[in-house]
Design an enzyme around this catalytic site. Structure first.
Site, PDB file in Angstrom:
ATOM      1  N   GLY A   1       0.813  -1.202   0.000  1.00  0.00           N
ATOM      2  CA  GLY A   1       0.000   0.000   0.000  1.00  0.00           C
ATOM      3  C   GLY A   1       0.854   1.262   0.000  1.00  0.00           C
ATOM      4  O   GLY A   1       1.936   1.310  -0.586  1.00  0.00           O
ATOM      5  N   SER A   2       0.410   2.279   0.701  1.00  0.00           N
ATOM      6  CA  SER A   2       0.984   3.625   0.555  1.00  0.00           C
ATOM      7  C   SER A   2       2.415   3.771   1.056  1.00  0.00           C
ATOM      8  O   SER A   2       3.088   4.746   0.707  1.00  0.00           O
ATOM      9  CB  SER A   2       0.094   4.639   1.268  1.00  0.00           C
ATOM     10  OG  SER A   2      -1.171   4.720   0.638  1.00  0.00           O
ATOM     11  N   THR A   3       2.909   2.856   1.899  1.00  0.00           N
ATOM     12  CA  THR A   3       4.317   2.964   2.289  1.00  0.00           C
ATOM     13  C   THR A   3       5.217   2.811   1.066  1.00  0.00           C
ATOM     14  O   THR A   3       6.344   3.301   1.045  1.00  0.00           O
ATOM     15  CB  THR A   3       4.690   1.906   3.336  1.00  0.00           C
ATOM     16  OG1 THR A   3       4.390   0.591   2.825  1.00  0.00           O
ATOM     17  CG2 THR A   3       3.910   2.120   4.639  1.00  0.00           C
TER      18      THR A   3
END
Length: 601
Positions: free
Chosen positions: A309-311
């Site tokens: 995801g966004s990491t």
């Protein structure tokens, strides 16, 4: 009646000389056979028969090597071998007396079930059964004392009970670091974790001794010869037991609170790449391996792949800045919806048009803004895909870490030529690829270390039986992005934590500058292969102006909450604070850079 003539037979005596001659010949043949046999035994086959006789008289016994100790970075023992005994019995001897009385007397000392012991003692025609395995020496001493006491009372209740020396692997820290250290099998060989990965160093070399025996007993004057066992090496890990314990405590509590499936925490030293802690929950106690759940005996931080995801957006931003296509202050117009390929992309929250800087795209974790930034990596979508793929692989995605842990997954990153219509737009913001927790942590270590990726390590040194310590080889170092790009991305990550609009403000630590990124990704159910639930995460480092420690927190399939900023950021804060104090890292003393998040058209 007329009779015929009578014939008279002459009796002839045998020739004594001839009989004597034949007798002598026969005797000579027999004597020749005896002499030949004697010559064969004493001259031709003497050595072979001597060896056979010697083998019957001499006995060789294996001397098992002591298994090496595993200690943490400060020398605290995590795994060691201690003296123990297997309590055995000769049922044929016991049955000459009273197996019921023997079972009762033995059960009272070793704390076992008398009925089960009696069943073993009544095994038909058996000369050897194991009553209890790997008991402490003190227990065997109690058995011997009880036997002497009974003997003084003219009772034979413990006749036929013996003990066989047998080392026992113990884990003084219990479940702490169990999923990392691993466990051994019944043969005292590594069967999981580092016990398996380092089995060759830990096992040592068995010895042997040969001695003369008579009627099953060693002849005191017969002498003995052989070679001594060589103990295994002592292995010192990079793990700090205190940080490990604290991380396990916090992730276990948060997983329970979130009613989640599992969770991991990885703590890594920025400069050396050494792993300071690798916690996973649920876990197990290697001292009670028989009752452990096999599903909880692996190391999820290395063996479980998930979509980050966004990491993962940190890598996309680093690639865009390194390629000179943008700066943290580059203006990005982010619409509320973005049609691409055969679908329409949205952000996690509904919004109208946002006017964000590239820094704001990361701070607000905009999927749409990240797609727009990634498209600048090449003149065509294919070229942009290829360039992003190049950077992802330099960050270590799609490859194992080189740490040598059994069952480590390389994750999943298909070649850019195989990215489908969705993947070429989802991979920039962390869906459509898979990583393990250590890989995700290593990405942030690279940014924190000025763009240089240091291969992670778990073993600090090994010490042989001679007491000589050998440090582990220096880890590989790879420059992924320039120091200027790494600094720019680190400054942007501070906005994620510091800015009012940032998704990670619950990770703030008083006195320290913190850089980090939240992640909330759709989770692929390993049983169905379909999206079901979420993966929540937060990864960051501190102090942001002089990075020393990276901490990643990942929670799988939470049901009470889902956002990485609310579930994982507070855990990050507590673990990072503890690690900074443990490592005696002083407060920052400087202010974070002020980079705009939005701009006005």
């Amino acid at each position: 009646m007329r009779r015929g003539p009578v014939r008279v037979r002459t009796l002839r005596l045998g020739d004594p000389k001839r009989r004597l001659r034949y007798g002598m010949i026969g005797l000579a043949v027999v004597l020749t056979l005896f002499v030949g046999r004697i010559v064969q035994l004493q001259a031709l086959d003497a050595s072979a028969y001597a060896a056979d006789a010697n083998s019957l008289r001499m006995q060789t016994v294996r001397l098992p090597a002591d298994r090496g100790t595993i200690v943490d970075a400060n020398g605290v023992t995590l795994a060691a071998s201690v003296d123990a005994y297997d309590i055995t019995a000769d049922p044929t001897q016991v049955q000459e007396h009273d197996p019921t009385a023997t079972a009762a007397a033995l059960a009272a000392v070793i704390g076992a079930d008398a009925g089960r012991i009696e069943e073993l003692l009544r095994t038909p025609k058996s000369r050897y059964v194991v009553i209890a395995e790997q008991v402490e020496p003190a227990v065997w001493e109690e058995v011997k004392a009880a036997r002497k006491q009974l003997s003084d009372q003219q009772r034979d209740d413990l006749v036929g009970i013996y003990a066989r020396p047998h080392s026992k692997r113990v884990y003084p820290a219990g479940s702490v670091a169990a999923n990392l250290v691993g466990f051994v099998n019944a043969e005292d060989k590594g069967a999981g974790g580092l016990e398996l990965a380092l089995d060759a160093q830990l096992s040592g070399t068995d010895g042997k001794v040969t001695y003369e025996n008579s009627l099953g007993r060693q002849v005191p004057t017969g002498g003995e010869k052989g070679q001594e066992a060589v103990p295994g090496d002592t292995v010192q890990l990079t793990i700090d037991r205190n940080i490990q314990w604290y991380a396990e405590r916090l992730i276990s509590a948060k997983v329970a609170e979130a009613a989640a499936e599992s969770g991991t925490i990885v703590v890594q030293d920025v400069k050396s790449g050494e792993i300071l802690a690798m916690a996973t929950t649920p876990g197990f106690d290697p001292n009670r391996i028989a009752g452990a759940n096999p599903d909880n005996m692996g190391n999820r931080a290395l063996q479980e792949a998930y979509e980050p995801g966004s990491t993962s957006k940190v890598m996309t931003m680093a690639a865009v800045i390194e390629e000179g296509q943008a700066t943290p202050e580059t203006q990005v117009i982010v619409p509320g919806a973005l049609p691409r390929a055969d679908r329409v992309f949205h952000d996690d929250v509904d919004h109208g048009t946002w006017y964000l800087t590239l820094n704001g795209v990361l701070a607000k974790s905009s999927n749409i803004g990240t797609i727009l930034a990634a498209e600048k990596l090449g003149p065509t979508q294919e070229a942009a895909n290829a360039k992003l793929d190049e950077y992802l692989r330099k960050f270590g995605i799609g490859s194992t870490s080189g740490i040598g842990f059994p069952g480590e997954t390389p994750g999943l990153l298909p070649p850019s030529q195989k990215w489908d219509g969705a993947q070429q737009y989802t991979i920039p913001f962390g869906q459509g690829l898979a990583v393990n927790s250590l890989q995700a942590t290593s990405v942030f270590q690279t940014i924190a270390n000025g763009g240089v990726r240091v291969s992670p390590s778990l073993v600090k040194s090994t010490t042989g039986p001679d007491g000589k310590a050998t440090p582990s080889p220096a880890p590989a170092r790879t420059e992924v992005v320039s120091p200027q790009t790494a600094r720019a991305v680190a400054d942007m990550m501070e906005s994620v934590v510091d800015a009012d609009e940032g998704t990670g403000n619950k990770a703030q630590i008083p006195g320290y500058r913190v850089a980090g990124k939240t992640g909330t990704a759709n989770r692929v159910d390993p049983n169905t292969g379909l999206y079901n639930g979420y993966t929540s995460s937060f990864i960051g480092f501190a102090p942001a102006d002089n990075p020393q420690i990276v901490v990643s927190v990942t929670i799988q399939a939470p049901t009470n909450g889902k956002w990485g900023g609310t579930l994982c950021a507070p855990v990050f804060k507590d673990v990072m604070s503890f690690a900074l104090q443990t490592r005696k890292v002083p407060p920052t003393g400087t202010k974070s850079p002020e980079i705009p998040v939005e701009w006005k058209p």
